[in-house]
Write a protein that holds these residues in place. Structure first.
Motif, PDB file in Angstrom:
ATOM      1  N   ASP A 117       0.818  -1.218   0.000  1.00 51.47           N
ATOM      2  CA  ASP A 117       0.000   0.000   0.000  1.00 51.47           C
ATOM      3  C   ASP A 117       0.854   1.270   0.000  1.00 51.47           C
ATOM      4  N   VAL A 118       1.833   1.306   0.872  1.00 54.00           N
ATOM      5  CA  VAL A 118       2.626   2.525   1.033  1.00 54.00           C
ATOM      6  C   VAL A 118       3.413   2.860  -0.230  1.00 54.00           C
ATOM      7  N   ASN A 119       3.742   1.857  -1.026  1.00 54.28           N
ATOM      8  CA  ASN A 119       4.508   2.088  -2.252  1.00 54.28           C
ATOM      9  C   ASN A 119       3.663   2.666  -3.382  1.00 54.28           C
ATOM     10  N   LEU A 120       2.360   2.764  -3.167  1.00 55.36           N
ATOM     11  CA  LEU A 120       1.477   3.354  -4.165  1.00 55.36           C
ATOM     12  C   LEU A 120       1.405   4.875  -4.035  1.00 55.36           C
ATOM     13  N   ILE A 121       1.926   5.390  -2.915  1.00 48.69           N
ATOM     14  CA  ILE A 121       1.887   6.835  -2.670  1.00 48.69           C
ATOM     15  C   ILE A 121       2.935   7.531  -3.538  1.00 48.69           C
ATOM     16  N   ASN A 122       2.542   8.636  -4.147  1.00 51.28           N
ATOM     17  CA  ASN A 122       3.482   9.432  -4.936  1.00 51.28           C
ATOM     18  C   ASN A 122       4.717   9.778  -4.098  1.00 51.28           C
ATOM     19  N   PHE A 123       5.889   9.724  -4.723  1.00 47.86           N
ATOM     20  CA  PHE A 123       7.145   9.916  -4.004  1.00 47.86           C
ATOM     21  C   PHE A 123       7.193  11.213  -3.203  1.00 47.86           C
ATOM     22  N   GLU A 124       6.542  12.249  -3.700  1.00 51.13           N
ATOM     23  CA  GLU A 124       6.611  13.554  -3.058  1.00 51.13           C
ATOM     24  C   GLU A 124       5.446  13.806  -2.103  1.00 51.13           C
ATOM     25  N   SER A 125       4.666  12.768  -1.799  1.00 47.40           N
ATOM     26  CA  SER A 125       3.457  12.950  -0.993  1.00 47.40           C
ATOM     27  C   SER A 125       3.479  12.063   0.239  1.00 47.40           C
ATOM     28  N   GLU A 126       2.568  12.342   1.159  1.00 50.38           N
ATOM     29  CA  GLU A 126       2.462  11.585   2.394  1.00 50.38           C
ATOM     30  C   GLU A 126       1.267  10.646   2.408  1.00 50.38           C
ATOM     31  N   TYR A 127       0.411  10.706   1.371  1.00 49.32           N
ATOM     32  CA  TYR A 127      -0.806   9.896   1.351  1.00 49.32           C
ATOM     33  C   TYR A 127      -1.314   9.788  -0.085  1.00 49.32           C
ATOM     34  N   PHE A 128      -2.261   8.879  -0.292  1.00 48.71           N
ATOM     35  CA  PHE A 128      -3.035   8.920  -1.533  1.00 48.71           C
ATOM     36  C   PHE A 128      -4.515   8.749  -1.210  1.00 48.71           C
ATOM     37  N   LYS A 129      -5.347   9.305  -2.094  1.00 48.77           N
ATOM     38  CA  LYS A 129      -6.788   9.177  -1.991  1.00 48.77           C
ATOM     39  C   LYS A 129      -7.355   8.705  -3.322  1.00 48.77           C
ATOM     40  N   LEU A 130      -8.382   7.887  -3.247  1.00 51.29           N
ATOM     41  CA  LEU A 130      -9.137   7.465  -4.427  1.00 51.29           C
ATOM     42  C   LEU A 130     -10.616   7.673  -4.135  1.00 51.29           C
ATOM     43  N   ASP A 131     -11.347   8.125  -5.128  1.00 52.03           N
ATOM     44  CA  ASP A 131     -12.783   8.359  -4.976  1.00 52.03           C
ATOM     45  C   ASP A 131     -13.456   7.897  -6.259  1.00 52.03           C
ATOM     46  N   ALA A 132     -14.164   6.767  -6.193  1.00 50.57           N
ATOM     47  CA  ALA A 132     -14.757   6.171  -7.393  1.00 50.57           C
ATOM     48  C   ALA A 132     -16.265   6.074  -7.264  1.00 50.57           C
ATOM     49  N   SER A 133     -16.937   6.181  -8.409  1.00 50.05           N
ATOM     50  CA  SER A 133     -18.392   6.036  -8.485  1.00 50.05           C
ATOM     51  C   SER A 133     -18.713   4.857  -9.389  1.00 50.05           C
ATOM     52  N   VAL A 134     -19.391   3.842  -8.824  1.00 47.61           N
ATOM     53  CA  VAL A 134     -19.712   2.619  -9.559  1.00 47.61           C
ATOM     54  C   VAL A 134     -21.220   2.399  -9.515  1.00 47.61           C
ATOM     55  N   PHE A 135     -21.803   2.119 -10.676  1.00 44.76           N
ATOM     56  CA  PHE A 135     -23.241   1.877 -10.740  1.00 44.76           C
ATOM     57  C   PHE A 135     -23.520   0.403 -11.007  1.00 44.76           C
ATOM     58  N   ASP A 136     -24.443  -0.144 -10.244  1.00 45.91           N
ATOM     59  CA  ASP A 136     -24.874  -1.528 -10.420  1.00 45.91           C
ATOM     60  C   ASP A 136     -26.398  -1.546 -10.338  1.00 45.91           C
ATOM     61  N   ASN A 137     -27.057  -1.865 -11.477  1.00 45.16           N
ATOM     62  CA  ASN A 137     -28.529  -1.840 -11.542  1.00 45.16           C
ATOM     63  C   ASN A 137     -29.090  -0.497 -11.065  1.00 45.16           C
TER      64      ASN A 137
END
Length: 348
Positions: free
Chosen positions: A56-76
């Motif tokens: 998980d921690v290796n997914l953070i941009n080198f110059e940042s302290e965190y990452f965020k994702l915000d997704a919208s998924v529709f099902d029926n």
């Protein structure tokens, strides 16, 4: 099921990006290292709660302290809002519709997807562990309760192996044998079921998309074949002296495999690199037929395919929402007749 949008903040090389997708085919085009694969990895993270290749921690941009994702998924027509947060202090939070997710299996219960990456050819070339992982992942998507079965099996296996190394009482090991037989037989039957279905779907994809002159089959290779839990237990017992000698459990679902055959011959032993690539693509595309309208995440799937096979892949993908990355120039794809009016192009 479709993903409508995703916002990435400090994820890999994406400092702050927002992407929207349409139902049907979405082509994500861009040069190498532009972040195409990272976009698919972000979507994968939202659906699984983890990356398929990095901590998980290796997914953070080198110059940042965190990452965020915000997704919208529709099902029926129902919207699922997925929020993910990870920081360098090992804080991790995943929310779906404002409810915190405590078990990753909760995500697999909600979201159906197929993921293909260029390294997926390792499915044929690597050792059985890779194929077991692929198979168990597909089973977990269909039957999320199996995740706990796999976990319980590994715990029982580790306990039995530890006992075999310090063996002193014959009657104690039967406790582990009973547990391994119960869990192992359950895993064996689910794998046998899915391999049979996957083989039939792969034959269909192979014929429709890639090859008319050859055949493909997937055959499950079990180290303990049984028709009941009791028979599995008996076969496990037969290996007891051998297990004592080697100090580990020599038979069981943890040592099973499946074989990919092209023209009835092992692809690993006899197929060309080109055939292996086609076989792996066929298997991953076929796995979509195991689910009800999954989202297809296909990373660089066009690589080394001729234009006719690219068109065939796109035709198959029209039955789903597909997000396909490619490093090819948009003009070249248009000239080849691969980009039509109903295909959404996302340019990086």
């Amino acid at each position: 099921m479709i993903i409508k949008s995703i916002y990435l903040e400090n994820f890999r090389n994406h400092r702050e990006r927002f992407f929207e997708f349409k139902n049907g085919i979405n082509l994500v085009l861009g040069k190498n290292a532009s972040g195409k694969s990272n976009l698919l990895e972000a979507i994968y993270f939202c659906f699984c709660g983890k990356s398929f290749k990095a901590k998980d921690v290796n997914l953070i941009n080198f110059e940042s302290e965190y990452f965020k994702l915000d997704a919208s998924v529709f099902d029926n027509d129902f919207e699922h809002r997925i929020l993910c947060y990870v920081d360098r202090f090992f804080q991790k939070k995943i929310m779906v519709n404002e409810k915190r997710i405590s078990r990753l299996s909760e995500l697999l219960e909600k979201f159906r997807f197929v993921y293909f990456e260029p390294d997926s050819t390792e499915l044929v070339k690597q050792d059985p562990k890779v194929r077991r992982k692929f198979l168990d992942m597909e089973i977990s998507k269909i039957y999320p309760y199996m995740i706990k079965t796999y976990q319980d099996y590994q715990k029982a296996l580790m306990s039995r192996n530890a006992f075999l190394k310090s063996y002193d009482k014959k009657d104690i090991i039967d406790v582990y044998d009973v547990e391994l037989a119960k869990l192992g037989y359950k895993i064996y039957k689910k794998r046998e079921e899915i391999v049979k279905r996957l083989s039939e779907f792969t034959k269909q994809v192979w014929y429709d998309v890639f090859e008319h002159r050859s055949t493909i089959d997937i055959v499950y290779r079990a180290s303990i074949e049984s028709s009941s839990q009791e028979e599995y237990y008996t076969e496990l017992k037969k290996r007891f002296e051998k297990d004592i000698k080697f100090g580990f459990t020599t038979g069981g679902v943890h040592r099973d495999d499946f074989d990919i055959l092209i023209n009835s011959k092992s692809a690993k032993e006899y197929a060309s690199e080109g055939q292996i690539k086609l076989a792996c693509i066929a298997i991953y595309l076929a796995s979509a037929k195991l689910f009800e309208r999954p989202i297809l995440l296909l990373d660089d799937i066009f690589s080394e395919l001729d234009d006719e096979r690219k068109k065939n892949v796109l035709d198959l993908c029209r039955d789903y929402q597909a997000i396909i990355t490619s490093a090819e120039e948009k003009e070249n794809l248009i000239a080849a007749g691969l980009i039509e009016g109903d295909i959404n192009v996302v340019q990086l």
